[in-house]
Design a protein around this motif. Structure first.
Motif, mmCIF file in Angstrom:
data_model
loop_
_atom_site.group_PDB
_atom_site.id
_atom_site.type_symbol
_atom_site.label_atom_id
_atom_site.label_comp_id
_atom_site.label_asym_id
_atom_site.label_seq_id
_atom_site.Cartn_x
_atom_site.Cartn_y
_atom_site.Cartn_z
ATOM 1 N N GLU A 93 44.150 -26.775 -1.806
ATOM 2 C CA GLU A 93 43.006 -25.913 -1.501
ATOM 3 C C GLU A 93 42.354 -26.294 -0.179
ATOM 4 O O GLU A 93 42.304 -27.470 0.179
ATOM 5 C CB GLU A 93 41.935 -26.043 -2.595
ATOM 6 C CG GLU A 93 42.217 -25.202 -3.816
ATOM 7 C CD GLU A 93 41.119 -25.332 -4.847
ATOM 8 O OE1 GLU A 93 39.994 -25.763 -4.481
ATOM 9 O OE2 GLU A 93 41.389 -25.012 -6.015
ATOM 10 N N ASN A 106 42.908 -30.165 0.515
ATOM 11 C CA ASN A 106 42.871 -31.142 -0.559
ATOM 12 C C ASN A 106 44.309 -31.434 -0.994
ATOM 13 O O ASN A 106 45.001 -30.533 -1.466
ATOM 14 C CB ASN A 106 42.060 -30.579 -1.746
ATOM 15 C CG ASN A 106 41.877 -31.610 -2.845
ATOM 16 O OD1 ASN A 106 42.654 -32.550 -2.962
ATOM 17 N ND2 ASN A 106 40.842 -31.419 -3.656
ATOM 18 N N ASP A 141 40.600 -30.412 -16.665
ATOM 19 C CA ASP A 141 40.844 -29.422 -15.625
ATOM 20 C C ASP A 141 41.422 -30.045 -14.349
ATOM 21 O O ASP A 141 41.068 -29.645 -13.251
ATOM 22 C CB ASP A 141 39.505 -28.704 -15.302
ATOM 23 C CG ASP A 141 39.771 -27.274 -14.844
ATOM 24 O OD1 ASP A 141 40.934 -26.829 -14.955
ATOM 25 O OD2 ASP A 141 38.823 -26.630 -14.374
ATOM 26 N N SER A 142 42.274 -31.077 -14.503
ATOM 27 C CA SER A 142 42.802 -31.772 -13.337
ATOM 28 C C SER A 142 44.320 -31.947 -13.478
ATOM 29 O O SER A 142 44.784 -32.933 -14.049
ATOM 30 C CB SER A 142 42.150 -33.152 -13.188
ATOM 31 O OG SER A 142 40.775 -33.025 -12.922
ATOM 32 N N PHE A 186 40.419 -33.619 -7.972
ATOM 33 C CA PHE A 186 40.516 -32.181 -8.249
ATOM 34 C C PHE A 186 39.161 -31.486 -8.204
ATOM 35 O O PHE A 186 39.084 -30.268 -8.167
ATOM 36 C CB PHE A 186 41.172 -31.945 -9.610
ATOM 37 C CG PHE A 186 42.646 -32.253 -9.631
ATOM 38 C CD1 PHE A 186 43.570 -31.268 -9.307
ATOM 39 C CD2 PHE A 186 43.112 -33.520 -9.960
ATOM 40 C CE1 PHE A 186 44.935 -31.538 -9.326
ATOM 41 C CE2 PHE A 186 44.466 -33.808 -9.970
ATOM 42 C CZ PHE A 186 45.399 -32.812 -9.658
ATOM 43 N N ASN A 240 48.295 -30.758 -11.379
ATOM 44 C CA ASN A 240 49.118 -29.930 -10.512
ATOM 45 C C ASN A 240 50.532 -29.943 -11.074
ATOM 46 O O ASN A 240 50.742 -30.402 -12.209
ATOM 47 C CB ASN A 240 49.035 -30.398 -9.054
ATOM 48 C CG ASN A 240 49.493 -31.845 -8.892
ATOM 49 O OD1 ASN A 240 50.287 -32.339 -9.696
ATOM 50 N ND2 ASN A 240 48.981 -32.512 -7.875
ATOM 51 N N VAL A 265 45.761 -32.788 -3.436
ATOM 52 C CA VAL A 265 46.227 -32.671 -4.821
ATOM 53 C C VAL A 265 46.462 -31.231 -5.262
ATOM 54 O O VAL A 265 47.224 -30.986 -6.196
ATOM 55 C CB VAL A 265 45.275 -33.363 -5.839
ATOM 56 C CG1 VAL A 265 45.242 -34.858 -5.604
ATOM 57 C CG2 VAL A 265 43.889 -32.751 -5.810
ATOM 58 N N ASN A 266 45.808 -30.282 -4.592
ATOM 59 C CA ASN A 266 45.978 -28.899 -5.050
ATOM 60 C C ASN A 266 46.141 -27.897 -3.914
ATOM 61 O O ASN A 266 46.214 -26.687 -4.158
ATOM 62 C CB ASN A 266 44.801 -28.494 -5.953
ATOM 63 C CG ASN A 266 43.465 -28.663 -5.250
ATOM 64 O OD1 ASN A 266 43.408 -28.849 -4.030
ATOM 65 N ND2 ASN A 266 42.393 -28.612 -6.012
ATOM 66 N N VAL A 271 35.208 -31.719 -13.454
ATOM 67 C CA VAL A 271 36.490 -32.343 -13.765
ATOM 68 C C VAL A 271 36.347 -33.558 -14.683
ATOM 69 O O VAL A 271 37.327 -34.184 -15.040
ATOM 70 C CB VAL A 271 37.268 -32.744 -12.491
ATOM 71 C CG1 VAL A 271 37.726 -31.507 -11.725
ATOM 72 C CG2 VAL A 271 36.443 -33.665 -11.604
ATOM 73 N N SER A 284 49.216 -34.731 -14.320
ATOM 74 C CA SER A 284 48.077 -34.217 -15.078
ATOM 75 C C SER A 284 47.223 -35.379 -15.541
ATOM 76 O O SER A 284 47.723 -36.376 -16.050
ATOM 77 C CB SER A 284 48.552 -33.426 -16.294
ATOM 78 O OG SER A 284 47.434 -33.153 -17.124
#
Length: 958
Positions: free
Chosen positions: A404, A399, A474-475, A325, A477, A401-402, A447, A481
């Motif tokens: 982005e 990315n 802060d990681s 993340f 989706n 996982v998110n 992170v 978590s």
RNA sequence: GUCCGAGUGGCGGAAUGGCAGACGCGCUAGCUUGAGGUGCUAGUGCCCGUUAAGGGUGUGGGGGUUCAAGUCCCCCCUCGGACACCA
């Protein structure tokens, strides 16, 4: 400068029968000849009774240079000889010899410089080495001392190469197997071909390509270390940290070239895990572990859209999938072959000026950066320090996982040869990424929660936070978590998620690369490989049958390799053998009728011979096998299920920690897998002897001056009246501090040299050489001689009387002590015990024969010549080398009284002579009453008394 | 930078947690010899004690554990070696 000629002393100065250098010069060659004539140290390849005790003791064999041996070289040889002789005297069959490692760059360089054929100069050097070694008086089985350049030896080096060439690594069986078993699997369909076609449908060329991709020895086009100054390529291990050749110190460049490789990486796991079963020094094991560099992590797929609109995947390797993340950009190695497919046509909006390298389009920027990276030598990379460089490709990947978009860069801090050649960058938690992000103005995201005293704002950080234990933050989706998990748990969680989603998987990578095995030199073993000139199999590497071995090196007019300007990047290797046209182009019948072939013109690297010479020692004359099976089983076979087998002791310098020791282990394991040897490892126990350092001296201009002409006056050093500075370090010609063993033997004796080298200190530590101090070892031998032989008459002076009580005690303590020291290779302390015994005998009015004979036997492993001479003068007709090492009588190891140390508050205040079996209580009373305790207590009370009868009492005052 | 290894007299080094410096070099004194590099004997960590008896101090530095630390634990310093953008 006045010439100082040493005046020979008149012979009358010393008593006629004193042990002097002159006397030693008579007796030492005499006994050396005796050992040779009587085959004293020759052992059978294996005894009839295979259970008889044995010791296979091995030295790292020398590389005979033109300079000859200096006193540092024989240290290990003397130590193994002392141990070997001791083992013989304790009833073992001992196999100990020394061969010569005589192919290779240094021998060839020397030959080139002196304009002679390498074989001539090498053989001359070998003769010189053998002569020097012979004078030291080793108990070697000289019949076994093979040289790697002997044709009957390298025949088998070539044979082993073919075994490797004809093998593949079967992952299922976790061992190497003959290549025929692989071909059978393809042929009967149990194993699918890469493109799924039937095996028969593949052309000869296609079949060969498939098979070659499995062979343990194979040809590959790969980035290799090209050294124009030497005219050859080098293995990674032969290149120094600053990008130069280990031999000759020439610059080295990365070039893509077709070369022979060895698939050592298939053995990475076993080379690593079997280290745990070896009796080796931990630092060496650690170096091998680091070199193999196993690292567990995950591969993760980042989707990217290519310029042609197709969907591609960039696969990255990371050990920290828990920080996914925090990935804010990606980096590919400049050579990564995916780069071309997604270099954007134009800079996207929002591209920062720093990312473009000042170029108008991504294509230009990438091309320029790649050209620049390729032209850079390793040296330049180093000297430019760690300044991060790179350019943006103009493309964003996703990315997983998110979702982005992350910008994709190329930069040379990512290496093509490790992992997948691509990384995700997590600048907040990786120092290299941090530096790159700072240089290129890339965002960072925290992170992994840093300690409270780190700034809240990542912009204020001066370094990344690389903790492997802290908590993830802060990681998260929609599906997973990592919030609050410590790093290891987060790694497990995210890896499982990646696996389930099909966007990554756990994996293991190694730092170890395949071994570059070919050299463009003359002085090495020729490859027993030919290539058909035409026909469907043209150009395919083909093994010569065993019947055509050995393949001898051809005579050539010009054996020197073509070398180039040291910095000439564009040069290409040109092996000397390629100029031997008659040899290269041959007609052979390899089973399908006479055809035209071209020979392989590269030669093998120096390491080839040293990978297996210890096996040839076992049966040097066998011309039907590389090693006699029974001999290998007896000397090297495992003795229990856990035992790897291997030589019983291997002694050499720590400088071979990775190169030689790793390569030899690899070859041995292949031979083991193929059933040619019963031992799984070549070297069961390894011992690294320390370096002998010499004093060298430099004058005011920092120029070395001859060390043997430096005078010391009150701790200040002078050469020809000028002040000079002392340094300690290597011994070498250029340092002008070489002392040869021959000088020592001429001045004193070989026995003195042996005793002195063993007295210097613990074998595994480096220690300074001091020629003057060797007089002490000489005096010991002289006194030993004088204790037995009258210096005037030459008569033996020992008496038949029984040794007195005190003599018996020290005698048996010496036997006991030296035995322990010998087993633990503490030769320095063993010698000091012999000196003490000898000094005790010196003080007696007459030396009893029993004591003298025991001392001679105990001394024999260290100083074999004088021991033989005294043994013979004492009336024995057999060799002391085969005498039984004495066993201590326990009755004499305990004293009638012992000295008890009486302490007050831990300080010695008195001593008491007490019986060894004194009771605690009695000793306590004696101690408290003693004068020293009374004085020290000064009337104070006693809090406690610690009694350790019979040696110690400690009174603790109130 | 990271990882290993090592720090004990003037020097090389020795010490199962229990007498620090065995053994050797060097040095000092004496003997021997045909005066000079390689014979023999004794002494030799440092400081105080004129001698002696004795005492103090001492294993790179600092702290700790223990009746007792060169040795075990923590921090630091110096030297030697290996690796060095390994994701």
């Amino acid at each position: 400068m006045s010439e100082q000629t040493p005046q020979p002393k008149p012979a009358s100065e010393d008593p006629k029968y004193r042990y002097t250098a002159g006397l030693a010069a008579d007796i030492e060659p005499k006994w050396q000849a005796y050992w040779a004539k009587n085959h004293t140290f020759e052992v059978p390849n294996h005894p009839a009774d295979m259970s008889e005790p044995k010791a296979y003791i091995l030295d790292m064999f020398p590389y005979p240079s033109g300079a000859g041996l200096h006193v540092g070289h024989p240290l290990g040889y003397i130590a193994t000889d002392v141990l070997g002789r001791y083992k013989v005297m304790t009833g073992h069959h001992v196999l100990h010899t020394i061969g010569m490692d005589a192919f290779g760059l240094a021998a060839e360089q020397y030959a080139v410089e002196h304009g002679v054929h390498p074989r001539i100069s090498t053989e001359r050097n070998i003769a010189r080495y053998r002569e020097q070694i012979q004078r030291i008086g080793f108990g070697h089985d000289t019949r076994r001392g093979v040289s790697t350049i002997d044709v009957p030896f390298y025949k088998w080096t070539q044979w082993i190469f073919l075994q490797i060439f004809d093998s593949w690594y079967d992952q299922e069986a976790d061992r190497a197997r003959p290549i025929a078993t692989l071909i059978a699997q393809f042929a009967d369909g149990t194993r699918a071909t890469p493109d799924g076609r039937a095996w028969d449908a593949l052309s000869a060329q296609e079949q060969a390509a498939v098979v070659d991709s499995f062979r343990l020895a194979y040809i590959a086009e790969a980035p290799v270390n090209w050294c124009p100054g030497l005219g050859t390529v080098l293995s990674n291990e032969e290149v120094t940290a600053d990008g130069r050749s280990e031999r000759g110190n020439f610059p080295v460049f990365k070039r893509n070239l077709r070369q022979w490789m060895m698939r050592i990486t298939e053995y990475a796991d076993r080379l690593l895990s079997d280290l745990d079963r070896l009796d080796w020094p931990e630092p060496i094991k650690l170096q091998q572990r680091n070199w193999i560099g196993r690292s567990e992590g995950a591969r993760v797929h980042f989707p990217v859209t290519a310029v042609d609109g197709s969907e591609k995947t960039i696969e990255i390797f990371t050990t920290r999938p828990d920080t996914l993340f925090g990935a804010t950009y990606m980096v590919l190695a400049p050579e990564h072959d995916l780069v071309d497919s997604f270099v954007a046509r134009a800079w996207p909006t929002g591209t920062k000026p720093a990312w473009t390298g000042g170029h108008a389009t991504p294509a230009e920027a990438v091309a320029a950066y790649r050209a620049q990276a390729a032209a850079k030598t390793e040296v330049e990379r180093q000297t430019e320090g760690r300044q991060k460089t790179g350019v943006f490709t103009g493309t964003f990947a996703v990315n997983p996982v998110n979702g982005e978009g992350v910008p994709v860069f190329i930069a040379d801090y990512v290496l093509m040869g490790y992992g997948t050649g691509a990384i995700m960058a997590v600048p907040a938690h990786d120092q290299r990424d941090f530096e790159f992000a700072r240089a290129f103005d890339l965002p960072m995201r925290i992170v992994v929660a840093p300690p409270a005293d780190w700034p809240q704002d990542v912009a204020e950080w001066t370094q990344s936070y690389d903790s492997k234990t802290a908590q993830i933050t802060d990681s998260a989706n929609d599906e997973i978590s990592l919030e609050g998990l410590p790093v290891p748990a987060a790694i497990r969680a995210i890896s499982e998620w990646l696996q389930n989603k099909g966007i990554g998987e756990g994996t293991v990578t190694y730092r170890l690369r395949d071994w570059l095995f070919s050299r463009q030199r003359y002085w090495g073993e020729p490859f027993p490989i030919v290539y058909a000139v035409d026909g469907p199999d043209a150009g395919i590497a083909r093994a010569l049958p065993e019947s055509m071995l050995p393949l001898e090196l051809p005579e050539v007019d010009d054996f020197s390799p073509k070398t180039f300007e040291a910095g000439d990047v564009t040069s290409a290797p040109e092996p000397p053998l390629s100029r031997a046209a008659d040899w290269v182009n041959v007609t052979l019948d390899l089973g399908d009728g006479p055809r035209q072939y071209r020979r392989e013109t590269n030669t093998m690297p120096q390491w080839a011979g040293s990978c297996w010479y210890y096996l040839r020692y076992l049966s040097p004359d066998d011309d039907s096998r590389f090693v006699e099976a029974e001999a290998e089983k007896y000397w090297m076979g495992p003795r229990s299920a856990e035992d790897t087998g291997g030589v019983d002791l291997y002694v050499g310098g720590a400088e071979h920690a990775v190169l030689h020791l790793l390569y030899a282990r690899f070859w041995h394991k292949v031979l083991f897998d193929l059933g040619h040897v019963t031992s799984a490892e070549p070297f069961r126990k390894l011992f690294n002897q320390g370096m002998i350092q010499g004093a060298s001296y430099t004058d005011a201009r920092e120029v070395y001056v001859p060390a043997d002409q430096v005078e010391e006056i009150d701790g200040v050093f002078y050469y020809q009246g000028e002040k000079v500075t002392q340094h300690f370090g290597k011994i070498g010609k250029s340092l002008k501090n070489v002392v040869s063993p021959d000088e020592m033997i001429d001045e004193y004796s070989a026995d003195t040299l042996r005793i002195y080298e063993m007295s210097l200190g613990p074998l595994d530590m480096s220690k300074p050489w001091d020629t003057r101090a060797s007089i002490g070892s000489f005096r010991f031998l002289q006194r030993l001689w004088r204790n037995i032989v009258d210096e005037e008459s030459g008569e033996v002076t020992v008496t038949g009387a029984e040794p007195d009580e005190a003599t018996l005690r020290i005698l048996h303590k010496t036997i006991d002590g030296t035995r322990n020291d010998m087993e633990g290779m503490r030769f320095n302390t063993a010698i000091s015990k012999l000196i003490e015994l000898n000094n005790h005998l010196t003080r007696l009015p007459a030396v009893p024969r029993a004591a003298a004979e025991t001392l001679v036997v105990l001394t024999a492993p260290f100083a074999p010549h004088i021991a033989e001479e005294l043994w013979s003068r004492l009336g024995h007709t057999d060799t002391v080398a085969h005498a039984a090492y004495p066993v201590a009588d326990p009755a004499y190891l305990v004293d009638e009284t012992v000295t008890c140390v009486v302490q007050v508050a831990g300080k010695v205040k008195d001593r008491l002579e007490v019986a060894p079996d004194i009771a605690d209580e009695a000793l306590r009373e004696l101690a408290l009453a003693s004068e020293g305790v009374q004085r020290a207590l000064e009337g104070r009370g006693v809090r406690t008394v610690i009694v350790r009868a019979p040696k110690l009492v400690n009174v603790v005052p109130a």
